[in-house]
Design a protein around this motif. Structure first.
Motif, mmCIF file in Angstrom:
data_model
loop_
_atom_site.group_PDB
_atom_site.id
_atom_site.type_symbol
_atom_site.label_atom_id
_atom_site.label_comp_id
_atom_site.label_asym_id
_atom_site.label_seq_id
_atom_site.Cartn_x
_atom_site.Cartn_y
_atom_site.Cartn_z
ATOM 1 N N ILE A 280 -24.943 34.187 -6.323
ATOM 2 C CA ILE A 280 -23.769 33.790 -7.108
ATOM 3 C C ILE A 280 -22.681 33.380 -6.129
ATOM 4 C CG2 ILE A 280 -22.036 34.521 -8.783
ATOM 5 C CD1 ILE A 280 -24.037 36.667 -9.717
ATOM 6 N N VAL A 281 -22.158 32.188 -6.309
ATOM 7 C CA VAL A 281 -21.135 31.658 -5.408
ATOM 8 C C VAL A 281 -19.810 31.586 -6.157
ATOM 9 C CG1 VAL A 281 -20.438 29.698 -3.982
ATOM 10 C CG2 VAL A 281 -22.857 30.333 -4.135
ATOM 11 N N GLU A 282 -18.767 32.128 -5.539
ATOM 12 C CA GLU A 282 -17.430 32.104 -6.125
ATOM 13 C C GLU A 282 -16.433 31.617 -5.082
ATOM 14 O OE1 GLU A 282 -16.831 35.702 -8.977
ATOM 15 O OE2 GLU A 282 -18.149 36.399 -7.361
ATOM 16 N N THR A 283 -15.368 31.023 -5.555
ATOM 17 C CA THR A 283 -14.319 30.542 -4.664
ATOM 18 C C THR A 283 -12.962 30.777 -5.299
ATOM 19 O OG1 THR A 283 -13.392 28.590 -3.569
ATOM 20 C CG2 THR A 283 -14.587 28.218 -5.608
ATOM 21 N N ASP A 284 -11.962 30.985 -4.467
ATOM 22 C CA ASP A 284 -10.607 31.231 -4.969
ATOM 23 C C ASP A 284 -10.060 30.025 -5.720
ATOM 24 O OD1 ASP A 284 -10.756 33.693 -3.783
ATOM 25 O OD2 ASP A 284 -9.708 33.086 -1.951
ATOM 26 N N ALA A 285 -10.602 28.846 -5.423
ATOM 27 C CA ALA A 285 -10.112 27.639 -6.092
ATOM 28 C C ALA A 285 -10.603 27.546 -7.532
ATOM 29 C CB ALA A 285 -10.551 26.400 -5.315
ATOM 30 N N LEU A 286 -11.683 28.270 -7.854
ATOM 31 C CA LEU A 286 -12.232 28.258 -9.214
ATOM 32 C C LEU A 286 -12.300 29.692 -9.709
ATOM 33 C CD1 LEU A 286 -15.161 25.740 -8.603
ATOM 34 C CD2 LEU A 286 -12.958 25.230 -9.659
ATOM 35 N N VAL A 287 -11.156 30.256 -10.030
ATOM 36 C CA VAL A 287 -11.077 31.659 -10.433
ATOM 37 C C VAL A 287 -11.894 31.882 -11.701
ATOM 38 C CG1 VAL A 287 -9.543 33.531 -11.110
ATOM 39 C CG2 VAL A 287 -8.800 31.865 -9.391
ATOM 40 N N GLY A 288 -12.779 32.891 -11.649
ATOM 41 C CA GLY A 288 -13.576 33.242 -12.813
ATOM 42 C C GLY A 288 -14.866 32.462 -12.947
ATOM 43 N N SER A 289 -15.053 31.432 -12.148
ATOM 44 C CA SER A 289 -16.274 30.626 -12.236
ATOM 45 C C SER A 289 -17.337 31.181 -11.293
ATOM 46 C CB SER A 289 -15.984 29.172 -11.867
ATOM 47 O OG SER A 289 -15.075 28.601 -12.787
ATOM 48 N N LYS A 290 -18.552 31.303 -11.803
ATOM 49 C CA LYS A 290 -19.672 31.764 -11.002
ATOM 50 C C LYS A 290 -20.717 30.656 -10.960
ATOM 51 C CE LYS A 290 -19.009 36.698 -11.863
ATOM 52 N NZ LYS A 290 -19.650 37.976 -12.247
ATOM 53 N N LEU A 291 -20.958 30.143 -9.770
ATOM 54 C CA LEU A 291 -21.895 29.042 -9.583
ATOM 55 C C LEU A 291 -23.221 29.614 -9.098
ATOM 56 C CD1 LEU A 291 -19.443 26.609 -7.742
ATOM 57 C CD2 LEU A 291 -19.708 27.024 -10.192
ATOM 58 N N MET A 292 -24.268 29.360 -9.853
ATOM 59 C CA MET A 292 -25.558 29.976 -9.575
ATOM 60 C C MET A 292 -26.364 29.141 -8.584
ATOM 61 S SD MET A 292 -25.068 32.561 -11.368
ATOM 62 C CE MET A 292 -26.659 33.327 -11.034
ATOM 63 N N LEU A 314 -26.801 37.401 10.456
ATOM 64 C CA LEU A 314 -27.977 36.577 10.170
ATOM 65 C C LEU A 314 -27.536 35.379 9.329
ATOM 66 C CD1 LEU A 314 -31.136 36.441 10.388
ATOM 67 C CD2 LEU A 314 -31.181 37.459 8.104
ATOM 68 N N ASP A 315 -27.994 34.209 9.711
ATOM 69 C CA ASP A 315 -27.631 32.985 8.987
ATOM 70 C C ASP A 315 -28.504 32.808 7.744
ATOM 71 O OD1 ASP A 315 -25.635 31.849 10.829
ATOM 72 O OD2 ASP A 315 -27.316 31.726 12.220
ATOM 73 N N PHE A 316 -27.926 32.184 6.734
ATOM 74 C CA PHE A 316 -28.684 31.837 5.528
ATOM 75 C C PHE A 316 -28.033 30.630 4.866
ATOM 76 C CE2 PHE A 316 -25.302 34.488 3.896
ATOM 77 C CZ PHE A 316 -24.942 33.874 2.701
ATOM 78 N N THR A 317 -28.778 29.986 3.984
ATOM 79 C CA THR A 317 -28.223 28.899 3.177
ATOM 80 C C THR A 317 -28.565 29.137 1.713
ATOM 81 O OG1 THR A 317 -30.189 27.499 3.408
ATOM 82 C CG2 THR A 317 -28.434 27.216 5.047
ATOM 83 N N VAL A 318 -27.704 28.639 0.846
ATOM 84 C CA VAL A 318 -27.907 28.734 -0.601
ATOM 85 C C VAL A 318 -27.828 27.330 -1.189
ATOM 86 C CG1 VAL A 318 -26.925 29.533 -2.785
ATOM 87 C CG2 VAL A 318 -27.032 31.083 -0.823
ATOM 88 N N GLU A 319 -28.831 26.980 -1.981
ATOM 89 C CA GLU A 319 -28.809 25.714 -2.699
ATOM 90 C C GLU A 319 -28.497 25.981 -4.165
ATOM 91 O OE1 GLU A 319 -32.304 23.421 -2.092
ATOM 92 O OE2 GLU A 319 -32.004 23.239 0.085
ATOM 93 N N PHE A 320 -27.675 25.111 -4.750
ATOM 94 C CA PHE A 320 -27.203 25.312 -6.120
ATOM 95 C C PHE A 320 -28.251 24.884 -7.144
ATOM 96 C CE2 PHE A 320 -23.232 24.805 -3.687
ATOM 97 C CZ PHE A 320 -22.593 25.979 -4.053
ATOM 98 N N ASP A 321 -28.170 25.528 -8.324
ATOM 99 C CA ASP A 321 -29.051 25.146 -9.429
ATOM 100 C C ASP A 321 -28.644 23.804 -10.023
ATOM 101 O OD1 ASP A 321 -30.260 27.546 -9.009
ATOM 102 O OD2 ASP A 321 -29.426 28.542 -10.774
ATOM 103 N N GLU A 322 -27.339 23.506 -9.955
ATOM 104 C CA GLU A 322 -26.820 22.267 -10.518
ATOM 105 C C GLU A 322 -25.958 21.559 -9.480
ATOM 106 O OE1 GLU A 322 -24.808 22.911 -14.226
ATOM 107 O OE2 GLU A 322 -26.164 24.526 -14.819
ATOM 108 N N ASP A 323 -25.551 20.355 -9.822
ATOM 109 C CA ASP A 323 -24.688 19.576 -8.937
ATOM 110 C C ASP A 323 -23.234 20.004 -9.137
ATOM 111 O OD1 ASP A 323 -23.429 17.757 -7.344
ATOM 112 O OD2 ASP A 323 -23.768 16.037 -8.659
ATOM 113 N N TYR A 324 -22.674 20.654 -8.113
ATOM 114 C CA TYR A 324 -21.281 21.096 -8.178
ATOM 115 C C TYR A 324 -20.397 20.317 -7.203
ATOM 116 C CZ TYR A 324 -23.163 25.146 -10.694
ATOM 117 O OH TYR A 324 -23.787 25.962 -11.602
#
Length: 398
Positions: A280-292, A314-324
């Motif tokens: 789950i990815v969240e950012t202060d610019a999109l309060v309350g939004s959870k990007l899967m 440890l490094d990692f990457t996350v790819e989104f389910d949708e185009d954000y």
């Protein structure tokens, strides 16, 4: 009487309002009171790891100055920072006046050598005809001398006969020399032609190299994206007129429509992280939004977070389910919550219930402060309790 009735009515109304207010206060205080206590239960808990990261492009191309014999080149034109470019669009060009001079010089030399080839061909034809005529004359003289000398020895006086024999020998020698000279002349012409051909090929190769070099001095975007301008030796942004050398990075074209999150987790969670885990990815610019999204890659080994930080990550990457890409900007900082495990029938308490005393974690029950043993895992907003609480107990939320 009317006045009294009015006052009574007013008093009666005030009593009713007072009772209503008390009732409302009690009704509101019950859930508030209930909300201050948490009932301990056993249930399946998703174990999560929190991390930080930033939005980056999946695809970016660093384009530098093309190879050149010159180590001091100048940018003739450069695209503006942040310009959206299309594949094949010009992004920068190198000043090529010196290369043009070399090109003109090579073309001039090539024309001279091609003229030399034509002149040599004409001369060779003339030499061949001249040598052919000379050989024919010598062959004729040799045949005549042989015929004259081919008589019985007693027919002609001795001295005259010896002269004929000598003339035959001399004529045959001259003819054989002409034949040898013919072979040598042909070989000489072949060597001259081969040398000139080699020189022409060398000049043509240099000319072709210069043409390719000049063509490469106009550099085009390999993909669609944003143009990010590079810096010079002093860290200043490049611009038209800047001095650069072969291989120096000039423009990075970033595909901002194809994004992912690149982040790090503390080394204690390195063994827990795996490709395919939900995030789950969240950012202060999109309060309350959870990007899967989903964990797309995990580093092979841990590393130091930076040269100045001893923390291992440890490094990692996350790819989104949708185009954000329409709501996330490149280099935007984000918070990442990764679901790394599921605990069955686990006891957990909200983080607001923990009270530390003398460095030990605990909770406040109906009786008193109770120490608890926390697990190494955490569930989103909750801490797993290994010992110290039982199902049915209530803990106070602070």
């Amino acid at each position: 009487m009317k006045t009294i009735n009015y006052i009574r009515s007013a008093r009666e109304g005030s009593i009713v309002l007072g009772l209503s207010a008390v009732t409302a206060s009690l009704l509101l205080s019950v859930p508030a009171l209930a909300a201050n206590w948490y009932g301990v239960v056993k249930e399946d808990r998703v174990v999560t790891v929190t991390a930080t990261g930033s939005v980056e492009s999946k695809s970016e191309h660093n384009i530098g100055v093309p190879p050149s014999d010159s180590w001091r080149l100048r940018l003739d034109w450069l695209v503006e920072e942040g310009t959206r470019v299309n594949k094949g669009q010009r992004i920068f060009s190198i000043e090529s006046s010196s290369q043009q001079r070399d090109l003109d010089e090579l073309q001039g030399r090539l024309q001279v050598m091609e003229s030399q080839v034509e002149a040599q061909k004409e001369k060779n034809l003339q030499d061949i005809e001249s040598e052919k005529l000379s050989r024919a004359n010598l062959e004729s003289e040799s045949i005549k001398a042989t015929r004259k000398a081919n008589v019985p020895a007693g027919t002609i006086p001795g001295i005259e006969y010896k002269k004929l024999i000598e003339q035959e020998r001399l004529a045959n020698t001259l003819y054989q020399r002409a034949l040898t000279r013919q072979s040598m002349s042909e070989r000489s012409r072949e060597l001259q032609k081969a040398a000139l051909d080699r020189e022409i090929k060398r000049v043509e190769g240099n000319l072709e190299q210069r043409k390719k070099e000049m063509a490469s001095f106009t550099v085009r975007a390999p993909i669609n994206g944003l143009a990010i301008i590079g810096t010079n030796w002093e860290g200043q942004k490049l611009e038209s007129g800047s001095r650069v050398g072969p291989g120096w990075p000039v423009v990075t074209v970033v595909d901002d429509k194809n994004i992912l999150v690149r982040g790090t987790v503390h080394e204690q969670w390195a063994a827990k992280l795996a490709v395919g885990q939900r995030a789950i990815v969240e950012t202060d610019a999109l309060v309350g939004s959870k990007l899967m999204g989903t964990v797309a890659s995990v580093g092979n080994t841990v590393r130091r977070k930076s040269q100045r930080s001893p923390t291992m990550v440890l490094d990692f990457t996350v790819e989104f389910d949708e185009d954000y890409s329409h709501v996330l900007d490149l280099n935007m900082n984000v918070h990442v919550t990764i679901e790394v495990d599921t605990l069955v029938d686990a006891i957990a308490v909200p983080k607001d219930a923990l009270v530390y005393r003398e460095g030990r974690p605990g909770v406040i029950t109906k009786q008193a402060w109770t120490p608890v043993e926390l697990g190494s895992s955490a569930s989103e907003g909750y801490f797993i309790v290994l010992d110290g609480l039982e199902v049915g107990q209530k803990v106070k939320l602070l």
